[in-house]
Design a protein around this motif. Structure first.
Motif, PDB file in Angstrom:
ATOM      1  N   SER B  88       0.831  -1.207   0.000  1.00 62.03           N
ATOM      2  CA  SER B  88       0.000   0.000   0.000  1.00 62.03           C
ATOM      3  C   SER B  88       0.862   1.251   0.000  1.00 62.03           C
ATOM      4  CB  SER B  88      -0.963   0.010   1.185  1.00 62.03           C
ATOM      5  OG  SER B  88      -0.242   0.089   2.377  1.00 62.03           O
ATOM      6  N   SER B  89       2.113   1.138   0.461  1.00 59.16           N
ATOM      7  CA  SER B  89       2.952   2.330   0.389  1.00 59.16           C
ATOM      8  C   SER B  89       3.235   2.680  -1.067  1.00 59.16           C
ATOM      9  CB  SER B  89       4.262   2.107   1.152  1.00 59.16           C
ATOM     10  OG  SER B  89       5.118   1.267   0.430  1.00 59.16           O
ATOM     11  N   MET B  90       3.151   1.698  -1.950  1.00 60.10           N
ATOM     12  CA  MET B  90       3.475   1.998  -3.340  1.00 60.10           C
ATOM     13  C   MET B  90       2.256   2.048  -4.250  1.00 60.10           C
ATOM     14  SD  MET B  90       6.996  -0.126  -3.665  1.00 60.10           S
ATOM     15  CE  MET B  90       6.308  -1.598  -3.002  1.00 60.10           C
ATOM     16  N   THR B  91       1.089   1.756  -3.700  1.00 61.09           N
ATOM     17  CA  THR B  91      -0.044   1.529  -4.590  1.00 61.09           C
ATOM     18  C   THR B  91      -0.421   2.753  -5.416  1.00 61.09           C
ATOM     19  OG1 THR B  91      -2.317   0.807  -4.718  1.00 61.09           O
ATOM     20  CG2 THR B  91      -1.713   1.958  -2.727  1.00 61.09           C
ATOM     21  N   ILE B  92      -0.360   3.929  -4.822  1.00 61.99           N
ATOM     22  CA  ILE B  92      -0.804   5.111  -5.571  1.00 61.99           C
ATOM     23  C   ILE B  92       0.205   5.474  -6.643  1.00 61.99           C
ATOM     24  CG2 ILE B  92      -1.277   7.570  -5.363  1.00 61.99           C
ATOM     25  CD1 ILE B  92      -2.657   6.935  -2.775  1.00 61.99           C
ATOM     26  N   VAL B  93       1.476   5.380  -6.279  1.00 59.10           N
ATOM     27  CA  VAL B  93       2.503   5.711  -7.260  1.00 59.10           C
ATOM     28  C   VAL B  93       2.512   4.680  -8.392  1.00 59.10           C
ATOM     29  CG1 VAL B  93       4.957   6.099  -7.566  1.00 59.10           C
ATOM     30  CG2 VAL B  93       3.840   6.846  -5.480  1.00 59.10           C
ATOM     31  N   GLU B  94       2.363   3.398  -8.029  1.00 59.88           N
ATOM     32  CA  GLU B  94       2.404   2.362  -9.060  1.00 59.88           C
ATOM     33  C   GLU B  94       1.201   2.405  -9.982  1.00 59.88           C
ATOM     34  OE1 GLU B  94       2.995  -1.486  -7.453  1.00 59.88           O
ATOM     35  OE2 GLU B  94       5.160  -1.267  -7.439  1.00 59.88           O
ATOM     36  N   ASN B  95       0.070   2.850  -9.447  1.00 58.26           N
ATOM     37  CA  ASN B  95      -1.129   2.905 -10.271  1.00 58.26           C
ATOM     38  C   ASN B  95      -1.398   4.313 -10.782  1.00 58.26           C
ATOM     39  OD1 ASN B  95      -2.083   0.148 -10.134  1.00 58.26           O
ATOM     40  ND2 ASN B  95      -2.324   0.545  -7.959  1.00 58.26           N
ATOM     41  N   ARG B  96      -0.336   5.063 -11.014  1.00 61.48           N
ATOM     42  CA  ARG B  96      -0.547   6.458 -11.377  1.00 61.48           C
ATOM     43  C   ARG B  96      -1.390   6.605 -12.641  1.00 61.48           C
ATOM     44  NH1 ARG B  96       5.260   8.679 -12.003  1.00 61.48           N
ATOM     45  NH2 ARG B  96       5.662   7.014 -10.568  1.00 61.48           N
ATOM     46  N   GLU B  97      -1.298   5.629 -13.541  1.00 61.80           N
ATOM     47  CA  GLU B  97      -2.099   5.732 -14.771  1.00 61.80           C
ATOM     48  C   GLU B  97      -3.590   5.686 -14.445  1.00 61.80           C
ATOM     49  OE1 GLU B  97      -0.797   6.633 -17.359  1.00 61.80           O
ATOM     50  OE2 GLU B  97       1.298   6.303 -16.804  1.00 61.80           O
ATOM     51  N   LEU B  98      -3.936   4.827 -13.475  1.00 61.62           N
ATOM     52  CA  LEU B  98      -5.339   4.764 -13.062  1.00 61.62           C
ATOM     53  C   LEU B  98      -5.738   6.020 -12.304  1.00 61.62           C
ATOM     54  CD1 LEU B  98      -5.805   1.106 -11.795  1.00 61.62           C
ATOM     55  CD2 LEU B  98      -6.719   2.119 -13.859  1.00 61.62           C
ATOM     56  N   VAL B  99      -4.843   6.469 -11.434  1.00 62.03           N
ATOM     57  CA  VAL B  99      -5.159   7.631 -10.613  1.00 62.03           C
ATOM     58  C   VAL B  99      -5.440   8.843 -11.482  1.00 62.03           C
ATOM     59  CG1 VAL B  99      -4.189   9.223  -8.924  1.00 62.03           C
ATOM     60  CG2 VAL B  99      -3.894   6.780  -8.623  1.00 62.03           C
ATOM     61  N   LYS B 100      -4.748   8.915 -12.619  1.00 57.91           N
ATOM     62  CA  LYS B 100      -4.944  10.069 -13.492  1.00 57.91           C
ATOM     63  C   LYS B 100      -6.166   9.942 -14.380  1.00 57.91           C
ATOM     64  CE  LYS B 100      -0.234  11.710 -13.659  1.00 57.91           C
ATOM     65  NZ  LYS B 100       0.962  11.914 -14.480  1.00 57.91           N
ATOM     66  N   GLN B 101      -6.829   8.795 -14.317  1.00 60.01           N
ATOM     67  CA  GLN B 101      -8.067   8.637 -15.071  1.00 60.01           C
ATOM     68  C   GLN B 101      -9.139   9.518 -14.460  1.00 60.01           C
ATOM     69  OE1 GLN B 101      -8.938   6.023 -17.741  1.00 60.01           O
ATOM     70  NE2 GLN B 101      -6.871   6.808 -17.950  1.00 60.01           N
ATOM     71  N   VAL B 102      -9.927  10.136 -15.319  1.00 58.58           N
ATOM     72  CA  VAL B 102     -10.990  11.001 -14.834  1.00 58.58           C
ATOM     73  C   VAL B 102     -11.973  10.188 -13.998  1.00 58.58           C
ATOM     74  CG1 VAL B 102     -12.933  12.401 -15.537  1.00 58.58           C
ATOM     75  CG2 VAL B 102     -10.763  12.556 -16.750  1.00 58.58           C
ATOM     76  N   GLY B 103     -12.266  10.692 -12.813  1.00 58.89           N
ATOM     77  CA  GLY B 103     -13.296  10.069 -11.993  1.00 58.89           C
ATOM     78  C   GLY B 103     -12.856   8.807 -11.300  1.00 58.89           C
ATOM     79  N   PHE B 104     -11.558   8.487 -11.324  1.00 56.93           N
ATOM     80  CA  PHE B 104     -11.117   7.276 -10.654  1.00 56.93           C
ATOM     81  C   PHE B 104     -11.216   7.462  -9.136  1.00 56.93           C
ATOM     82  CE2 PHE B 104      -7.890   4.627  -8.657  1.00 56.93           C
ATOM     83  CZ  PHE B 104      -8.297   3.399  -9.118  1.00 56.93           C
TER      84      PHE B 104
END
Lengths: 254, 262
Positions: B88-104
């Protein structure tokens, strides 16, 4: 849904947005250093006091050269970031963002798996996904490749699939960022046709592009941004003319 | 704000659907290109079990009854806890492509990591059952308390996962810090040793460690066939929900800046 209770589709009121010039991850080291040396990060104003209002069913282009604040404006509209000051309101139903097409896809998963994940993220239920799956694949012209990992796809195939998923949700607001050149010529025509369908169905469209000619067919109104300020806002013919003249003058002067 | 697109993020059905596809995605990605696939979630604890057994039973000669079962009942929950916090310490950074999706809905990501790790934990439980049976331990009625203990551990882990995930976006050092803290805590937690014999002031101090409290509860149920002590578990549940709510608030506050800082 498209003409809902007197609210505009998109409303920007006195919006300011700035970024720290060195935004990004800060190591603890830098943090500690900043505690001892007073340090004010340099601000970069992406938008300065922007106000406009887009009604339901309007199709609006945002023009301006790089760094004018177009992407920031889109990010504010899609709530990827928040304004420093002012109000951003978006009213209506589903948004179909045609930005960074395929960015949420994972190369190791198959086309089908990616479609299911993306459609779920866009808010489709499992049943809706099953119902629409075939039409999504058909529209993208992927064929049997749909069960292959995405890394085996050509860029064109991936873009086609992404476009197909993004537009399958029957959106009320379409946000387009220079994706009209998706894939090969034949598919670009198909994309334009689908977008024109949304236009005829009186969906709200917000579009950002450099290529002014595609914009003229698609949009009726244009907002010209320059260095974070609105230079002109009106019928697309007039605004695009003014923009072109200014660019030419700039080129001659420079 | 009359915005169905945003409202959708808070609809429970939507959150459930997103959790499901993302946990499934986690599994597919993890095992897609590995030969042994899902077997890895069993091999890791078994390897740890083998090493610890040899070191502590054969070489150092600890005299804890049913030592293999004792070890595994500690190793499995600990691995769940440890790998949840590390991923979980890496989840946001690793999923940055998803995080940048609109409305994710970014807020689901820490929960997704803890959930997938929990599934690994649950998949390994049958192995533990086999070891318990080999050691001649039979299930008792106390087993009904097991889901409750798992639930408390889930709440504790999720609440910490939110804090870790938020910190990681701000300071990339967090993942190293988490690694060190987990390493130190693994020695303070009775994974391979038993602290039921230690004298009183220390016993209470050691029990302040939430994982020590949880492992003791697991072992009470599985090895001794007793209901775990209710008070520490209840306290832990209350504490976790408090940490969880404050962790969520911090996370949601920071969320707006995630996209800018990635």
């Amino acid at each position: 849904m498209s003409t809902s209770n007197g609210y505009p589709a998109i409303l920007f009121q006195d919006v300011w947005k700035s970024f720290d010039r060195h935004a990004g991850q800060i190591l603890l080291r830098d943090r500690l250093r900043h505690m001892f040396h007073s340090h004010r990060p340099e601000k970069f104003h992406a938008l300065r006091d922007i106000s406009f209002r887009i009604e339901h069913g309007e199709s609006v282009a945002v023009i301006g050269h790089n760094g004018a604040g177009k992407s920031t404006l889109l990010n504010l509209t899609t709530k990827l970031c928040r304004p420093d000051r002012g109000v951003v309101e978006v009213h209506g139903g589903r948004i179909a963002p045609l930005l960074d097409l395929g960015a949420g896809f994972h190369p190791d998963l198959t086309g089908a798996e990616n479609v299911c994940i993306n459609a779920a993220l866009l808010g489709l239920s499992r049943r809706d996904v099953r119902k629409q799956f075939d039409s999504i694949v058909d529209f993208a012209e992927i064929g049997d490749f749909i069960n292959e990992p995405l890394r085996t796809y050509s860029t064109g195939m991936m873009m086609r699939l992404a476009f197909s998923v993004a537009t399958c949700v029957n959106p009320d607001l379409l946000i387009i960022d220079e994706v009209l050149g998706v894939g090969d010529l034949g598919f670009a025509v198909k994309c334009r046709e689908r977008i024109m369908q949304f236009r005829r169905a009186e969906k709200t469209i917000l579009c950002v592009s450099h290529s002014n000619d595609t914009l003229k067919d698609l949009c009726e109104r244009a907002i010209w941004l320059n260095k974070g300020e609105v230079m002109d806002d009106g019928p697309i013919q007039r605004v695009v003319e003014a923009y072109k003249n200014a660019m030419q003058e700039h080129a001659v002067a420079g | 704000m009359s915005h169905r697109f945003l409202a959708k993020q808070w609809s429970l059905i939507y959150v459930r659907d997103v959790l499901r596809v993302l946990v499934a995605r986690d599994f597919k990605l993890r095992y897609k290109r590995s030969v042994l696939g899902i077997a890895w979630s069993l091999l890791v604890p078994l390897a740890q079990l083998a090493v610890m057994y040899i070191v502590f039973k054969e070489i150092l000669r600890l005299t804890i009854p049913h030592y293999t079962s004792f070890l595994l009942a500690g190793i499995l929950p600990w691995i769940w806890f440890q790998s949840s916090l590390i991923t979980s310490s890496m989840t946001i950074v690793e999923n940055r492509e998803l995080v940048k999706q609109v409305g994710f809905p970014i807020a689901v990501l820490p929960t997704v990591t803890v959930l997938s790790q929990m599934i690994h934990f649950l998949l390994a439980l049958p192995i533990l059952a086999v070891f318990l049976l080999i050691d001649g331990l039979r299930p008792t009625l106390a087993l009904v308390a097991l889901p409750l203990v798992i639930l408390v551990q889930f709440a504790l882990t999720v609440s910490l996962a939110y804090i870790v995930a938020t910190l990681q976006v701000k300071f990339r050092d967090t993942q190293y810090l988490v690694g060190i803290c987990l390493l130190l805590f693994s020695y303070l937690t009775p994974v391979f040793w038993d602290f039921s014999g230690i004298p009183e002031p220390f016993y209470s101090i050691f029990m302040l460690n939430p994982m020590a409290c949880l492992l003791t509860a697991y072992r009470a149920i599985l090895l001794h066939g007793q209901l775990p002590a209710a008070k520490p578990l209840a306290a832990l549940a209350v504490l976790s929900s408090m940490v969880l709510s404050s962790g969520c608030i911090v996370f949601l506050r920071a969320r707006d800046r995630f996209v800018e800082e990635l």
